[in-house]
Motif scaffolding. Sequence first.
Motif, PDB file in Angstrom:
ATOM      1  N   TRP A  15     -37.734   0.917 -20.180  1.00  0.00           N
ATOM      2  CA  TRP A  15     -37.345  -0.043 -18.975  1.00  0.00           C
ATOM      3  C   TRP A  15     -38.367  -0.937 -18.586  1.00  0.00           C
ATOM      4  N   LEU A  16     -39.476  -0.281 -18.433  1.00  0.00           N
ATOM      5  CA  LEU A  16     -40.735  -1.323 -17.818  1.00  0.00           C
ATOM      6  C   LEU A  16     -41.386  -1.930 -18.951  1.00  0.00           C
ATOM      7  N   MET A  17     -41.146  -1.622 -20.069  1.00  0.00           N
ATOM      8  CA  MET A  17     -41.856  -2.437 -21.310  1.00  0.00           C
ATOM      9  C   MET A  17     -40.826  -3.369 -21.628  1.00  0.00           C
ATOM     10  N   ARG A  18     -39.545  -3.593 -20.919  1.00  0.00           N
ATOM     11  CA  ARG A  18     -38.664  -4.543 -21.185  1.00  0.00           C
ATOM     12  C   ARG A  18     -37.899  -4.267 -22.904  1.00  0.00           C
ATOM     13  N   ARG A  19     -37.973  -3.053 -23.205  1.00  0.00           N
ATOM     14  CA  ARG A  19     -37.242  -2.809 -24.511  1.00  0.00           C
ATOM     15  C   ARG A  19     -35.994  -2.378 -24.383  1.00  0.00           C
ATOM     16  N   ASP A  20     -35.412  -2.174 -22.869  1.00  0.00           N
ATOM     17  CA  ASP A  20     -34.014  -1.498 -22.868  1.00  0.00           C
ATOM     18  C   ASP A  20     -33.843  -1.720 -21.114  1.00  0.00           C
ATOM     19  N   TRP A  21     -32.613  -1.709 -20.652  1.00  0.00           N
ATOM     20  CA  TRP A  21     -32.397  -1.980 -19.123  1.00  0.00           C
ATOM     21  C   TRP A  21     -31.631  -0.791 -18.877  1.00  0.00           C
ATOM     22  N   PRO A  22     -31.874  -0.117 -17.682  1.00  0.00           N
ATOM     23  CA  PRO A  22     -30.943   0.608 -17.001  1.00  0.00           C
ATOM     24  C   PRO A  22     -29.439   0.143 -17.037  1.00  0.00           C
ATOM     25  N   GLU A  23     -28.488   0.948 -17.211  1.00  0.00           N
ATOM     26  CA  GLU A  23     -27.380   0.646 -17.018  1.00  0.00           C
ATOM     27  C   GLU A  23     -26.881   0.492 -15.503  1.00  0.00           C
ATOM     28  N   ASP A  24     -27.321   1.398 -14.732  1.00  0.00           N
ATOM     29  CA  ASP A  24     -27.193   1.444 -13.279  1.00  0.00           C
ATOM     30  C   ASP A  24     -27.534   0.194 -12.665  1.00  0.00           C
ATOM     31  N   PRO A  25     -26.762  -0.930 -11.858  1.00  0.00           N
ATOM     32  CA  PRO A  25     -27.369  -1.784 -11.527  1.00  0.00           C
ATOM     33  C   PRO A  25     -28.405  -1.871 -10.395  1.00  0.00           C
ATOM     34  N   ASP A  26     -28.252  -0.594  -9.673  1.00  0.00           N
ATOM     35  CA  ASP A  26     -29.452  -0.360  -8.569  1.00  0.00           C
ATOM     36  C   ASP A  26     -30.638  -0.090  -9.498  1.00  0.00           C
ATOM     37  N   ARG A  27     -30.654   0.940 -10.358  1.00  0.00           N
ATOM     38  CA  ARG A  27     -31.874   0.985 -10.975  1.00  0.00           C
ATOM     39  C   ARG A  27     -32.430   0.071 -11.905  1.00  0.00           C
ATOM     40  N   ARG A  28     -31.542  -1.038 -12.426  1.00  0.00           N
ATOM     41  CA  ARG A  28     -32.088  -1.961 -13.191  1.00  0.00           C
ATOM     42  C   ARG A  28     -32.540  -3.121 -12.356  1.00  0.00           C
ATOM     43  N   ARG A  29     -32.300  -3.142 -10.940  1.00  0.00           N
ATOM     44  CA  ARG A  29     -32.768  -4.100 -10.070  1.00  0.00           C
ATOM     45  C   ARG A  29     -34.209  -3.644  -9.593  1.00  0.00           C
ATOM     46  N   ILE A  30     -34.519  -2.418  -9.250  1.00  0.00           N
ATOM     47  CA  ILE A  30     -35.656  -1.834  -9.028  1.00  0.00           C
ATOM     48  C   ILE A  30     -36.714  -1.965 -10.129  1.00  0.00           C
ATOM     49  N   VAL A  31     -36.172  -1.917 -11.261  1.00  0.00           N
ATOM     50  CA  VAL A  31     -36.899  -1.946 -12.661  1.00  0.00           C
ATOM     51  C   VAL A  31     -37.364  -3.541 -12.761  1.00  0.00           C
ATOM     52  N   GLN A  32     -36.659  -4.124 -12.326  1.00  0.00           N
ATOM     53  CA  GLN A  32     -37.008  -5.764 -12.564  1.00  0.00           C
ATOM     54  C   GLN A  32     -37.742  -6.404 -11.497  1.00  0.00           C
ATOM     55  N   LEU A  33     -37.840  -5.600 -10.181  1.00  0.00           N
ATOM     56  CA  LEU A  33     -38.610  -5.908  -9.335  1.00  0.00           C
ATOM     57  C   LEU A  33     -40.308  -5.514  -9.684  1.00  0.00           C
ATOM     58  N   ILE A  34     -40.218  -4.114 -10.290  1.00  0.00           N
ATOM     59  CA  ILE A  34     -41.434  -3.771 -10.589  1.00  0.00           C
ATOM     60  C   ILE A  34     -42.245  -4.755 -11.894  1.00  0.00           C
ATOM     61  N   VAL A  35     -41.192  -4.806 -12.781  1.00  0.00           N
ATOM     62  CA  VAL A  35     -41.760  -5.726 -13.866  1.00  0.00           C
ATOM     63  C   VAL A  35     -42.349  -7.017 -13.316  1.00  0.00           C
ATOM     64  N   GLU A  36     -41.553  -7.742 -12.479  1.00  0.00           N
ATOM     65  CA  GLU A  36     -42.001  -8.919 -11.812  1.00  0.00           C
ATOM     66  C   GLU A  36     -43.200  -9.080 -10.907  1.00  0.00           C
TER      67      GLU A  36
END
Length: 75
Positions: free
Chosen positions: A41-62
Motif C-alpha cells: 500500500w505505502l509503495m503504491r503497488r496496491d490500495w486497501p479496499e476499505d475506504p478509511d484505510r485507503r484514506r489514511i494510506v493516501q495521507l501517509i504517502v502524500e
Amino acid sequence: MWELDLLLVPFLEQRYDSLDEADQLAFRQLIDEEDQDLFMWLMRRDWPEDPDRRRIVQLIVEHAESADSIGHRPV
C-alpha cells in the motif's frame, strides 16, 4: 520493516496529533496490518479496499512526498 518505519514514524511525529479521531483510529488500525500489506500500500503497488484505510494510506504517502517530511528523510 525498516522501510515502513521511514514512512510511518515521520507521519506519526508530524501529523498524527492534527488528525481527526476517525483518521487517528484508522492509523492505529493500519499499523496492525501485516507488513507485506503495508509495504504494498505505502509503495503504491496496491490500495486497501476499505475506504478509511485507503484514506489514511493516501495521507501517509502524500506526507512522505511533501516538503514537510524532508527533514526526516535518511541521507
